[in-house]
Design an enzyme around this catalytic site. Structure first.
Site, PDB file in Angstrom:
ATOM      1  N   SER A 104      28.296 -63.270 -42.227  1.00  0.00           N
ATOM      2  CA  SER A 104      29.509 -64.158 -41.626  1.00  0.00           C
ATOM      3  C   SER A 104      30.008 -65.493 -40.547  1.00  0.00           C
ATOM      4  O   SER A 104      30.710 -66.355 -40.118  1.00  0.00           O
ATOM      5  CB  SER A 104      31.266 -63.374 -40.864  1.00  0.00           C
ATOM      6  OG  SER A 104      31.009 -62.278 -42.965  1.00  0.00           O
TER       7      SER A 104
ATOM      8  N   SER B  49      26.704 -66.842 -40.179  1.00  0.00           N
ATOM      9  CA  SER B  49      25.160 -67.960 -40.850  1.00  0.00           C
ATOM     10  C   SER B  49      25.507 -68.773 -41.282  1.00  0.00           C
ATOM     11  O   SER B  49      25.063 -68.484 -42.980  1.00  0.00           O
ATOM     12  CB  SER B  49      23.969 -67.079 -40.921  1.00  0.00           C
ATOM     13  OG  SER B  49      22.718 -67.366 -41.039  1.00  0.00           O
TER      14      SER B  49
ATOM     15  N   CYS C  89      32.219 -71.057 -49.582  1.00  0.00           N
ATOM     16  CA  CYS C  89      33.204 -69.561 -48.295  1.00  0.00           C
ATOM     17  C   CYS C  89      34.687 -69.853 -48.347  1.00  0.00           C
ATOM     18  O   CYS C  89      34.712 -70.765 -48.422  1.00  0.00           O
ATOM     19  CB  CYS C  89      32.059 -70.140 -47.009  1.00  0.00           C
ATOM     20  SG  CYS C  89      32.973 -69.147 -45.783  1.00  0.00           S
TER      21      CYS C  89
ATOM     22  N   HIS D 273      30.617 -55.890 -45.759  1.00  0.00           N
ATOM     23  CA  HIS D 273      31.415 -57.226 -44.910  1.00  0.00           C
ATOM     24  C   HIS D 273      32.160 -56.454 -44.000  1.00  0.00           C
ATOM     25  O   HIS D 273      32.883 -55.663 -44.158  1.00  0.00           O
ATOM     26  CB  HIS D 273      32.163 -58.280 -45.886  1.00  0.00           C
ATOM     27  CG  HIS D 273      32.667 -59.125 -45.249  1.00  0.00           C
ATOM     28  ND1 HIS D 273      33.345 -59.572 -44.593  1.00  0.00           N
ATOM     29  CD2 HIS D 273      32.190 -60.822 -45.089  1.00  0.00           C
ATOM     30  CE1 HIS D 273      33.767 -60.901 -44.018  1.00  0.00           C
ATOM     31  NE2 HIS D 273      33.144 -61.364 -44.392  1.00  0.00           N
TER      32      HIS D 273
ATOM     33  N   MET E 239      35.424 -61.393 -47.784  1.00  0.00           N
ATOM     34  CA  MET E 239      35.317 -62.414 -48.107  1.00  0.00           C
ATOM     35  C   MET E 239      36.238 -63.406 -48.394  1.00  0.00           C
ATOM     36  O   MET E 239      37.153 -63.209 -49.802  1.00  0.00           O
ATOM     37  CB  MET E 239      33.623 -62.454 -48.483  1.00  0.00           C
ATOM     38  CG  MET E 239      32.778 -61.942 -48.077  1.00  0.00           C
ATOM     39  SD  MET E 239      32.829 -60.195 -48.749  1.00  0.00           S
ATOM     40  CE  MET E 239      31.731 -60.487 -50.169  1.00  0.00           C
TER      41      MET E 239
END
Length: 393
Positions: A67, A69, A104, A311, A315
């Site tokens: 989350s 990088s 993203c 996660h 996402m």
């Protein structure tokens, strides 16, 4: 020995949704990094602090999670009807590559806000909601961000709460237009042409799976089929190399069936896509913050992995896939939510609850989706310059 100075590059460190990344204006990058290639990849890796065998990214801006990088390039759009082009790079933490294969969704929120911050979009009206049309260059799709503004500036503070983000902020509504993959065969949203496939996974046997390409290529499986409840938190999954290997095996099998890779070995250099997620019917559970989530407040449970780890929330692009699959009767996501037609769904993730919506329709036996909608927030954390050693890119 000659010691080279560090290079200063204008940049903004920005949180978008439950992710954060380093944002650049295209014209501020060194000339060699304004086009795709090794120099750009090397620059982003050095900015973030990768590849790092310690998996900590101490010598960079990264936070040692998928989350955090991330790098983004924003520029005036070259595409008619759009305000800005948005290019996203997922920087591997410990391996030597930058993945450009997907978007993203969380940082799409930041792209809309940054377009105004960077001066690419002049807010109209000065007070109210400014519409920013974004061309997502990685996947060739349109995203419309509705950004609140005050006095011609992005409004960042507000009372919108997003589970997975500690503090409230101003709400930004995102519309992902025509988020499914384009294809001449009419079945590109479901690459195999099926709502549910029998997926052969080495070491695990045959699993039911929904393979969908909407927002981002995603492989959905039933939690119960792989020995889970759907209420797991990060530490339960990420602390087990055996479980992570199991999920990677499912992801690789799904990538092969979707035609994203030709051999299992290719999956190593395509970590960002596809995503792997598991679903279950709604149930009470305790979120990572300690918050009690009631089954009555959600439609289903979803957990998803990104870059090989569970996660901490969800996402944004996978949320689009969830919204789309939930809207189509017969998919595993739809069935876990109770089945039937629906335009919105509330799902429980490790940090809490998220509501997403999608408009899907069937024509000539094929499903299409016109748009998916969700709310996020964005805030500048720091702006100025990043520094990287000269000669490192």
């Amino acid at each position: 020995m000659t010691y080279e100075k560090q290079v200063r590059i204008p940049a903004t460190y920005l949180r978008g949704g439950t992710s954060k990344g380093v944002f650049f204006r295209l014209e501020d990058l060194p000339e060699s990094c304004r086009v795709p290639g090794k120099p750009r990849d090397r620059l982003f890796q050095r900015v973030i602090g990768s590849p790092d065998p310690y998996a900590a990214q101490i010598d960079g801006m990264g936070g040692a999670t998928s989350s955090t990088s991330k790098c983004v390039i924003i520029s005036p759009s070259t595409r008619a009807g759009h305000d800005v082009d948005y290019l996203y790079g997922q920087v591997s933490i410990d391996k030597d590559f930058v993945d450009w294969s997907g978007n993203c969704g969380n940082l799409s929120t930041g792209a809309g806000a940054f377009a105004i911050h960077a001066g690419y979009v002049r807010p109209v009206p000065q007070d109210g909601v400014c519409t920013v049309r974004i061309w997502q260059a990685n996947i060739g799709k349109t995203i419309v961000a509705h950004v609140p503004v005050r006095g011609g500036q992005v409004q960042e503070s507000g009372d919108f709460e997003l589970d997975g983000v500690t503090f409230a902020a101003a709400e930004i509504v995102l519309e992902f237009l025509d988020p499914a993959d384009d294809g001449d065969d009419g079945g590109a949203m479901f690459p195999t042409g099926h709502l549910v496939d029998e997926l052969d996974v080495p070491g695990l046997g045959t699993l039911k799976a929904t393979l969908i390409n909407s927002g981002i290529p995603t492989v959905f499986v039933n939690a119960a089929d792989i020995g889970h409840t759907g209420a797991e938190l990060r530490e339960h999954i990420n602390g087990s190399p055996e479980l992570l290997a199991k999920f990677e095996a499912i992801r690789v099998a799904g990538a092969l069936r979707m035609g994203l890779i030709k051999t299992p070995e290719e999956a190593v250099t395509r970590q960002h896509t596809p995503k792997i997620a598991f679903v279950a019917p709604a149930a009470d559970y305790t979120a990572s913050s300690g918050k009690q989530i009631k089954a009555a407040d959600i439609d289903l449970l979803v957990r998803a992995l990104s870059m090989g780890k569970l996660h901490h929330a969800m996402m944004g692009t996978a949320s689009v896939a969830i919204a789309t699959a939930a809207a189509i009767p017969g998919t595993l996501v739809n069935l876990a939510a109770g089945g039937g037609a629906r335009e919105a769904v509330r799902f429980g993730h490790p940090s809490g609850v998220l509501r997403v919506g999608a408009q899907a329709a069937q024509a000539n036996g094929q499903w299409t989706v016109t748009k998916a909608v969700m709310s996020r927030s964005a805030r500048i954390l720091m702006e100025g310059f990043v520094r990287v050693p000269a000669g490192s890119f």
